[in-house]
Design an enzyme around this catalytic site. Structure first.
Site, PDB file in Angstrom:
ATOM      1  CE  LYS A  97      -4.558  -0.686   1.912  1.00  0.00           C
ATOM      2  NZ  LYS A  97      -4.964  -1.985   2.379  1.00  0.00           N
TER       3      LYS A  97
ATOM      4  CG  ASP B 155       9.459   8.939  -4.148  1.00  0.00           C
ATOM      5  OD1 ASP B 155      10.069   9.280  -3.108  1.00  0.00           O
ATOM      6  OD2 ASP B 155       8.294   8.506  -4.135  1.00  0.00           O
TER       7      ASP B 155
HETATM    8  P1  ADP Z   1       3.362   3.798  -4.588  1.00  0.00           P
HETATM    9  O1  ADP Z   1       3.457   4.622  -5.828  1.00  0.00           O
HETATM   10  O2  ADP Z   1       1.984   3.767  -4.039  1.00  0.00           O
HETATM   11  O3  ADP Z   1       4.432   4.143  -3.599  1.00  0.00           O
HETATM   12  P2  ADP Z   1       4.941   1.455  -5.273  1.00  0.00           P
HETATM   13  O4  ADP Z   1       5.096   1.127  -6.724  1.00  0.00           O
HETATM   14  O5  ADP Z   1       6.105   2.125  -4.634  1.00  0.00           O
HETATM   15  O6  ADP Z   1       3.598   2.283  -5.064  1.00  0.00           O
HETATM   16  O7  ADP Z   1       4.587   0.128  -4.503  1.00  0.00           O
HETATM   17  C1  ADP Z   1       4.234   0.148  -3.115  1.00  0.00           C
HETATM   18  C2  ADP Z   1       4.737  -1.113  -2.441  1.00  0.00           C
HETATM   19  O8  ADP Z   1       4.148  -2.271  -3.060  1.00  0.00           O
HETATM   20  C3  ADP Z   1       6.239  -1.336  -2.567  1.00  0.00           C
HETATM   21  O9  ADP Z   1       6.935  -0.681  -1.523  1.00  0.00           O
HETATM   22  C4  ADP Z   1       6.347  -2.845  -2.436  1.00  0.00           C
HETATM   23  O10 ADP Z   1       6.297  -3.220  -1.066  1.00  0.00           O
HETATM   24  C5  ADP Z   1       5.091  -3.346  -3.118  1.00  0.00           C
HETATM   25  N1  ADP Z   1       5.323  -3.656  -4.534  1.00  0.00           N
HETATM   26  C6  ADP Z   1       5.210  -2.797  -5.575  1.00  0.00           C
HETATM   27  N2  ADP Z   1       5.471  -3.400  -6.741  1.00  0.00           N
HETATM   28  C7  ADP Z   1       5.787  -4.667  -6.445  1.00  0.00           C
HETATM   29  C8  ADP Z   1       6.170  -5.810  -7.251  1.00  0.00           C
HETATM   30  N3  ADP Z   1       6.288  -5.711  -8.560  1.00  0.00           N
HETATM   31  N4  ADP Z   1       6.435  -6.964  -6.627  1.00  0.00           N
HETATM   32  C9  ADP Z   1       6.320  -7.056  -5.283  1.00  0.00           C
HETATM   33  N5  ADP Z   1       5.968  -6.039  -4.480  1.00  0.00           N
HETATM   34  C10 ADP Z   1       5.696  -4.848  -5.043  1.00  0.00           C
HETATM   35 MG    MG Z   2       6.411   3.993  -3.865  1.00  0.00          MG
END
Ligand code: ADP
Ligand code: MG
Length: 463
Positions: A168, A288
C-alpha cells in the site's frame, strides 16, 4: 384470385384461379363435407399459389384453431428455435468458463497463492496458446518501448485475477495477481492520482528502458466501470517485496550487500544515462529513490520501481519533460537543495544529484544490516533518531539544511573493509554540495572496486 385446394390432412389436391370476385365468399375458406374437411386457401398476387403457399394446416383444424396454429407457426416456433440456440451458446460459454476456472485453480495451486478476492468483472481468458512470458519476450524485439503490445495491454484488466494485496503506497494499492497462469504485480491507482499513473506508463513505455535492474513492465490499462475509472499498471511480481521489507526481515553478508548495492546503482545508472541514436533513450531521473521503491529479486539483486515522479531529458532538444504531477518526493529522502528550494530545475543534472543524495541514504540503510565481526545494527529508516514518523517538510529542513546532520556511521564499520569502503561512497553521495556528489557511474566504479577487493580477500582466506 389464385386458389389452392387441400384435404383435411393438409395434402394438396389442386391449384387454380377464380376470375369472378363474387365467388370469393363461397370458394375461399373451410367447408365441412360430411366425414371430410376441405380447405381452400386464396391469395391475390400472381403465382402466389406456388409451392410455398399456404402454410401447412394440421388435420382436423377448424377456422378458429387454424388461427392459433398459424400463430404457433409464425411466432412460437422461431422463438423456440432462438431460445434453443441461445441455450446452446450459454452452455458452451459456461463449459469454457469452467475450464478456465480449473486452469486458474491449477495455476494458483502451483504458485501457492491463496485467492481471497475476486471481482465479478475480472476473468482469466486464454489468449491463444501464448504464455505471458512468450508474448512479453516477443514484444522486446518489437522496438516499441517496454511492455506488451498495446492491444493486449488494453484488455489486461479484464484478464487478471487479483489474489492478495502486497503493498500500500500513498497512491494506491499493489496486488499480486495471476495472468495466464503467471504471477504479476498490479498497481491500482486512486483515480485522483491519474497523473502518477500516466507518468509511470509513459516512463515504462520509453524505448530501451528495459533493464535487469529496472522493474519489468507488462502494460497499463484504464477501464471505466460505472462512474469510476480504474487505473492499472501491471509489472513483474517480486515475492521478496521491497528492499525496505527485506532489510527489516533479514541481515546480510558481504556478498548480499554488494549484490544489492551494485544492482541498484546499475539500475540507476541505466536510468540516468541518455542513449543516442534513432532508437535512443532519454536520460531519466527518478525523484523518489528510497528503500520502499526498490524491489528485491529472488537472486538477491534489486530492481528500481515506482516511476510516478520521474523526469526525462534529451540533450538534442534540451527540454526537461517534467509532469505536472502535484505529488512530491518523500520528505525523509529529500536533499538539502530540494528542502531549501535552491535546486536549479532548469538543469537536468540537478535531478540526477537529488537521486544520488537519496541513494546515499539507501546504501546507509543497507550497510546497517550487514553483519561484520558478528555484529549488526537493527533496521532503522534514515533520520529516525532526529525526526518523528512522517516528518514534516520543516522537520527535515531543520535537520538536513540548518544542522547539516546526516545519519550516523556506526563505529563497527571502521573495522570492516567493505563497510569502510561503503561509508566513503555514502558520504560522497549525500554531500551537502550537489556538485561534489558522485555520479552514478562513479558510484558503480567504486562499488566494483570494492567487490573485487572483497572477492580477492575471500579467496586469500580460502587458500
Ligand atoms: P506507490 O506509488 O503507491 O508508492 P509502489 O510502486 O512504490 O507504489 O509500490 C508500493 C509497495 O508495493 C512497494 O513498496 C512494495 O512493497 C510493493 N510492490 C510494488 N510493486 C511490487 C512488485 N512488482 N512486486 C512485489 N511487491 C511490489
Ligand atoms: Mg512507492
Amino acid at each position: 384470385m389464385a386458389q389452392i385446394l387441400m384435404d383435411n390432412d393438409g395434402v394438396l389436391k389442386a391449384r387454380g384461379c377464380i376470375s369472378n370476385l363474387d365467388h370469393i365468399p363461397m370458394l375461399c375458406g373451410i367447408s365441412d363435407v360430411p366425414g371430410k374437411q376441405i380447405k381452400i386457401e386464396c391469395c391475390q398476387t400472381s403465382f402466389c399459389n406456388n409451392a410455398t403457399f399456404p402454410f401447412i394446416i394440421p388435420s382436423g383444424m377448424t377456422d378458429g384453431n387454424y388461427g392459433t396454429g398459424r400463430v404457433i407457426l409464425i411466432y412460437v416456433v422461431p422463438i423456440l428455435v432462438v431460445v434453443a440456440v441461445a441455450g446452446l451458446v450459454v452452455l458452451l460459454l459456461r463449459r469454457s468458463y469452467n475450464r478456465r476456472i480449473r486452469q486458474y485453480a491449477a495455476a494458483v495451486a502451483a504458485s501457492a497463492i491463496t485467492p481471497n478476492y475476486y471481482r465479478d468483472e475480472l476473468r482469466v481468458t486464454a489468449a491463444g496458446d501464448s504464455t505471458l512470458r512468450e508474448i512479453f519476450n516477443d514484444s522486446i524485439t518489437s522496438g516499441s518501448g517496454s511492455g506488451l503490445p498495446l492491444l493486449i495491454q488494453r484488455t489486461l484488466a479484464k484478464q487478471i485475477w487479483l489474489a492478495e494485496v502486497i503493498g500500500k503506497g500513498r497512491y494506491g494499492e499493489v496486488w499480486c495477481g495471476v495472468w495466464q497462469g503467471e504471477k504479476v504485480a498490479v498497481k491500482i491507482f486512486f483515480s485522483r492520482d491519474e497523473a502518477s499513473w500516466a507518468r509511470e506508463t509513459e516512463i515504462y513505455s520509453t524505448v530501451l528502458l528495459r533493464h535487469e535492474n529496472i522493474l519489468g513492465f507488462y502494460g497499463s490499462d484504464m477501464t471505466s466501470r460505472g462512474s469510476c475509472t480504474q487505473l492499472w499498471l501491471v509489472t513483474h511480481y517480486h515475492p521478496r517485496g521491497s528492499l525496505y521489507d527485506h532489510l527489516n526481515a533479514h541481515t546480510l553478508d558481504h556478498t548480499e550487500l554488494i549484490t544489492i548495492a551494485l544492482s541498484t546503482i546499475n539500475g540507476l545508472l541505466h536510468l540516468h544515462t541518455e542513449i543516442f541514436g534513432t532508437q535512443g533513450k532519454p536520460a531519466i531521473a527518478h525523484r523518489d529513490i528510497k528503500s520502499k521503491n526498490i524491489l528485491v529479486k529472488l537472486n538477491g539483486a534489486c530492481v528500481i520501481a515506482d516511476f510516478g515522479l520521474a523526469v526525462m531529458h534529451t540533450q538534442k532538444t534540451g527540454e526537461i519533460n517534467i509532469s505536472n504531477n502535484p505529488r512530491v518526493g518523500t520528505k525523509r529522502y529529500m536533499s538539502p537543495e530540494v528542502l531549501n528550494e535552491m535546486m536549479n530545475m532548469s538543469v537536468f543534472e540537478s535531478f540526477r544529484k537529488v537521486d544520488i543524495y537519496a541513494l546515499g541514504l539507501v546504501l546507509w540503510e543497507v550497510c546497517r544490516r550487514c553483519v561484520s565481526n558478528g555484529l549488526v545494527d537493527e533496521y532503522t529508516p534514515p533520520f529516525h533518531d532526529v525526526v518523528p514518523n512522517d516528518p514534516s517538510f520543516d522537520d527535515m529542513k531543520k535537520v538536513v539544511c540548518v544542522d547539516q546532520y546526516r545519519p550516523m556511521i556506526p563505529n563497527r564499520w571502521t573495522s570492516d573493509p567493505v563497510l569502510t569502503g561503503m561509508s566513503k561512497i555514502i558520504r560522497e553521495c549525500w554531500h551537502q554540495n550537489p556538485n561534489v556528489r558522485l555520479t552514478a557511474l562513479r558510484v558503480k566504479k567504486s562499488l566494483m572496486k570494492l567487490a573485487q577487493e572483497e572477492s580477492k580477500n575471500k579467496l586469500d582466506l580460502e587458500y
